[in-house]
Every structure is written in structure tokens, then in C-alpha cells.
Design a protein around this motif. Sequence first.
Motif, PDB file in Angstrom:
ATOM      1  N   GLU A 154       0.875  -1.172   0.000  1.00  0.00           N
ATOM      2  CA  GLU A 154       0.000   0.000   0.000  1.00  0.00           C
ATOM      3  C   GLU A 154       0.913   1.223   0.000  1.00  0.00           C
ATOM      4  OE1 GLU A 154      -3.294   1.916   3.130  1.00  0.00           O
ATOM      5  OE2 GLU A 154      -2.471  -0.105   3.421  1.00  0.00           O
ATOM      6  N   VAL A 155       0.832   2.044  -1.054  1.00  0.00           N
ATOM      7  CA  VAL A 155       1.759   3.159  -1.238  1.00  0.00           C
ATOM      8  C   VAL A 155       1.039   4.471  -0.898  1.00  0.00           C
ATOM      9  CG1 VAL A 155       3.366   4.287  -2.811  1.00  0.00           C
ATOM     10  CG2 VAL A 155       2.865   1.845  -3.077  1.00  0.00           C
ATOM     11  N   ILE A 156       1.333   4.997   0.299  1.00  0.00           N
ATOM     12  CA  ILE A 156       0.644   6.185   0.807  1.00  0.00           C
ATOM     13  C   ILE A 156       1.639   7.330   0.999  1.00  0.00           C
ATOM     14  CG2 ILE A 156      -0.784   7.124   2.663  1.00  0.00           C
ATOM     15  CD1 ILE A 156      -2.134   4.952   0.988  1.00  0.00           C
TER      16      ILE A 156
ATOM     17  N   ASP B 229       9.929   8.968  -1.447  1.00  0.00           N
ATOM     18  CA  ASP B 229       9.113   9.111  -0.234  1.00  0.00           C
ATOM     19  C   ASP B 229       8.282   7.852   0.053  1.00  0.00           C
ATOM     20  OD1 ASP B 229      10.117  11.643  -0.123  1.00  0.00           O
ATOM     21  OD2 ASP B 229       8.304  12.623  -0.860  1.00  0.00           O
ATOM     22  N   PHE B 230       8.903   6.883   0.693  1.00  0.00           N
ATOM     23  CA  PHE B 230       8.210   5.623   0.990  1.00  0.00           C
ATOM     24  C   PHE B 230       8.034   5.376   2.482  1.00  0.00           C
ATOM     25  CE2 PHE B 230      10.313   5.015  -3.143  1.00  0.00           C
ATOM     26  CZ  PHE B 230       9.205   4.698  -3.921  1.00  0.00           C
ATOM     27  N   ALA B 231       8.023   6.445   3.279  1.00  0.00           N
ATOM     28  CA  ALA B 231       7.901   6.287   4.730  1.00  0.00           C
ATOM     29  C   ALA B 231       6.589   5.623   5.126  1.00  0.00           C
ATOM     30  CB  ALA B 231       8.021   7.649   5.416  1.00  0.00           C
ATOM     31  N   LYS B 232       5.541   5.838   4.340  1.00  0.00           N
ATOM     32  CA  LYS B 232       4.235   5.252   4.654  1.00  0.00           C
ATOM     33  C   LYS B 232       3.868   4.106   3.712  1.00  0.00           C
ATOM     34  CE  LYS B 232       2.219   9.396   6.736  1.00  0.00           C
ATOM     35  NZ  LYS B 232       1.069  10.347   6.706  1.00  0.00           N
ATOM     36  N   THR B 233       4.842   3.561   3.034  1.00  0.00           N
ATOM     37  CA  THR B 233       4.604   2.392   2.182  1.00  0.00           C
ATOM     38  C   THR B 233       4.724   1.140   3.033  1.00  0.00           C
ATOM     39  OG1 THR B 233       5.414   3.484   0.187  1.00  0.00           O
ATOM     40  CG2 THR B 233       5.444   1.083   0.206  1.00  0.00           C
ATOM     41  N   ILE B 234       3.644   0.396   3.154  1.00  0.00           N
ATOM     42  CA  ILE B 234       3.627  -0.779   4.021  1.00  0.00           C
ATOM     43  C   ILE B 234       3.081  -1.985   3.267  1.00  0.00           C
ATOM     44  CG2 ILE B 234       3.382   0.566   6.137  1.00  0.00           C
ATOM     45  CD1 ILE B 234       0.409  -0.053   6.103  1.00  0.00           C
TER      46      ILE B 234
ATOM     47  N   ASN C 188     -10.465  -1.063   2.710  1.00  0.00           N
ATOM     48  CA  ASN C 188     -10.079  -1.802   1.505  1.00  0.00           C
ATOM     49  C   ASN C 188      -8.627  -1.558   1.088  1.00  0.00           C
ATOM     50  OD1 ASN C 188     -10.026   0.697   0.220  1.00  0.00           O
ATOM     51  ND2 ASN C 188     -11.673   0.241  -1.220  1.00  0.00           N
ATOM     52  N   HIS C 189      -7.955  -0.593   1.733  1.00  0.00           N
ATOM     53  CA  HIS C 189      -6.516  -0.328   1.556  1.00  0.00           C
ATOM     54  C   HIS C 189      -6.138   0.181   0.163  1.00  0.00           C
ATOM     55  CE1 HIS C 189      -5.130  -1.913   5.456  1.00  0.00           C
ATOM     56  NE2 HIS C 189      -6.129  -2.760   5.339  1.00  0.00           N
ATOM     57  N   GLU C 190      -7.103   0.519  -0.666  1.00  0.00           N
ATOM     58  CA  GLU C 190      -6.769   1.093  -1.971  1.00  0.00           C
ATOM     59  C   GLU C 190      -6.072   2.436  -1.785  1.00  0.00           C
ATOM     60  OE1 GLU C 190      -6.796  -0.046  -4.906  1.00  0.00           O
ATOM     61  OE2 GLU C 190      -8.057  -1.838  -4.770  1.00  0.00           O
ATOM     62  N   ASP C 191      -5.044   2.682  -2.596  1.00  0.00           N
ATOM     63  CA  ASP C 191      -4.293   3.935  -2.470  1.00  0.00           C
ATOM     64  C   ASP C 191      -4.469   4.885  -3.652  1.00  0.00           C
ATOM     65  OD1 ASP C 191      -2.752   2.735  -4.471  1.00  0.00           O
ATOM     66  OD2 ASP C 191      -1.216   2.055  -3.079  1.00  0.00           O
ATOM     67  N   GLY C 192      -5.040   4.382  -4.751  1.00  0.00           N
ATOM     68  CA  GLY C 192      -5.284   5.244  -5.899  1.00  0.00           C
ATOM     69  C   GLY C 192      -4.029   5.679  -6.642  1.00  0.00           C
TER      70      GLY C 192
END
Length: 264
Positions: free
Chosen positions: A156-158, A177-182, A200-204
Motif C-alpha cells: 500500500e503506497v501512501i 518518499d516511501f515512509a508510509k509504504t507498508i 479496503n486499503h486502496e491507495d489510488g
Amino acid sequence: MKDVLRPYVPEYKGQVTSDDGECEEFLHCFLRKLTKCVYFEIVYLQLQDLLSDFYQPCVMDCKIGVRTYLEEELSKAKEKPKLRKDMYEKMIQIDPNAPTEDENRVKGVTKPRYMVWRETISSTATLGFRIEQKYIQRLKAVRATLECSEFFKSHEVIGSSLLFVHDRTQASIWLIDFAKTIALPANVTIDHNSKWKVGNHEDGYLIGINNLIDIFTELQGQQTPPASESPQTPSVMSLVDRIPVLSLSPEIVNSNNNNNNDTL
């Protein structure tokens, strides 16, 4: 990184320990607050200098995806919601009509309410990106690589960005910037192109990539009209109107309304 996305992210150069004056001053201030003298080092990740091959580059950081907060962050903010007057003040400074009647009465909003509203005031929630530029070829290459990346499928890439860099002779784009990529929870799959709903964890992410490509392509076409026609000023709003607005889930809307009566 062994994934096919490797050419599109900065190269990892290892770790480096800082001993500059600014960090030393920070350490002294921090240690003065401790009851014991504790020795520790500040370690940074060392990454590739993406600007080294450019002369007087122009740089743009473009957030990608339909949200910039993790679902976990939203859940924690909803556990013990409190009315935040500072967030209310920020809201009315941007849009005096944004608060509800109850929020205006108590002059406060909850953090979940502010987080969701903040996304809706930019193009993040609808287009999946915030800034425009012409890098169509590189964007298409990024999209094709993402679609076959095992890392992308399982994460999930946020809050991630595309870094656009160009000078007078060249241009390129990197994923940063992948600090919130989990990693996605077990048994959860996403396509990065569907509407987000809580859970649903969709990140768009692909929504942003696709809209960038579509808009850049249309703008490019409008900037090179036939000789018999005069140039037309591109209308970004006409492009925005073609894209459905991200609808907020009933859970968020109801939660925000119910939490307006919470006290500080």
C-alpha cells in the motif's frame, strides 16, 4: 532492491553518521533533558543524488494517490477524538464555508474530519495528483513497470511522491518518499486503481498516474494546434469535470458528525 522498479527509485548508498554542528547542538539540547548521560548516534540513509546530472535543474515534488494518510492513522485518530480548535482555524482560513453548523457553534473539528477534508480541497482526492508538468513518455514507462512489479502488487503506497526533474536538455521522473509504504495485510489484494473506502486499503496510485498522462497529453495537443488555428488556453477545470469526485464513505461522514459534540 531487486524489483523491476529499481531504475525508477533512488539508489541506496548505505548509512552515514552525522557529526555536523547542527546535529551536535541537537544532541546537547536532548541530553540536558535526560537524567543519565546516554550515548547514541544519529544515522541517516544515504541515497543517490538525483540532481547530479542536471544543470540548474527545475524540480517538482508531486504527491501521488487519493490519500496521504494510512488507514491506521485514521483509525487511531477516531479512537479518542477531541475537538481541535487549531484545525478549525486552519479550515476556516482556507474555506469559511467548510465547517458544519455544529462545528461553527463549538469552533472545533475532530482530527479525522480535518484529515479527510484536507484531502478534498486539493486534487489529490479526485485526480490523484497535485501539480502539472510534461513528462508523458517517462510516466508511461513508470506505469508499465508498476503494473508488473511484485513489490507494487504487495504494498500500500501512501504519501509517496513522483520527483520531476528537468533542465534545458533532459528530463526524468523518480519514485520517492516511501515512509508510509507498508505491506498489505494477509489475504488483501488491491489494484491501486479503485475508489478508496475505509478498510479496503486502496491507495489510488494508478489513478494519479493515469490522470497525469491523460491531462499532459491533452495539454500537449492544445499547445500545438494546426497552423490555421489559434492556440487555445487549456482549461484544467474542463478536465477535472470529466473525472468522478471521490465520495467519502458513510462511516467517515457519520463518525465526523457524531464526534462534533466531543469536548477538548
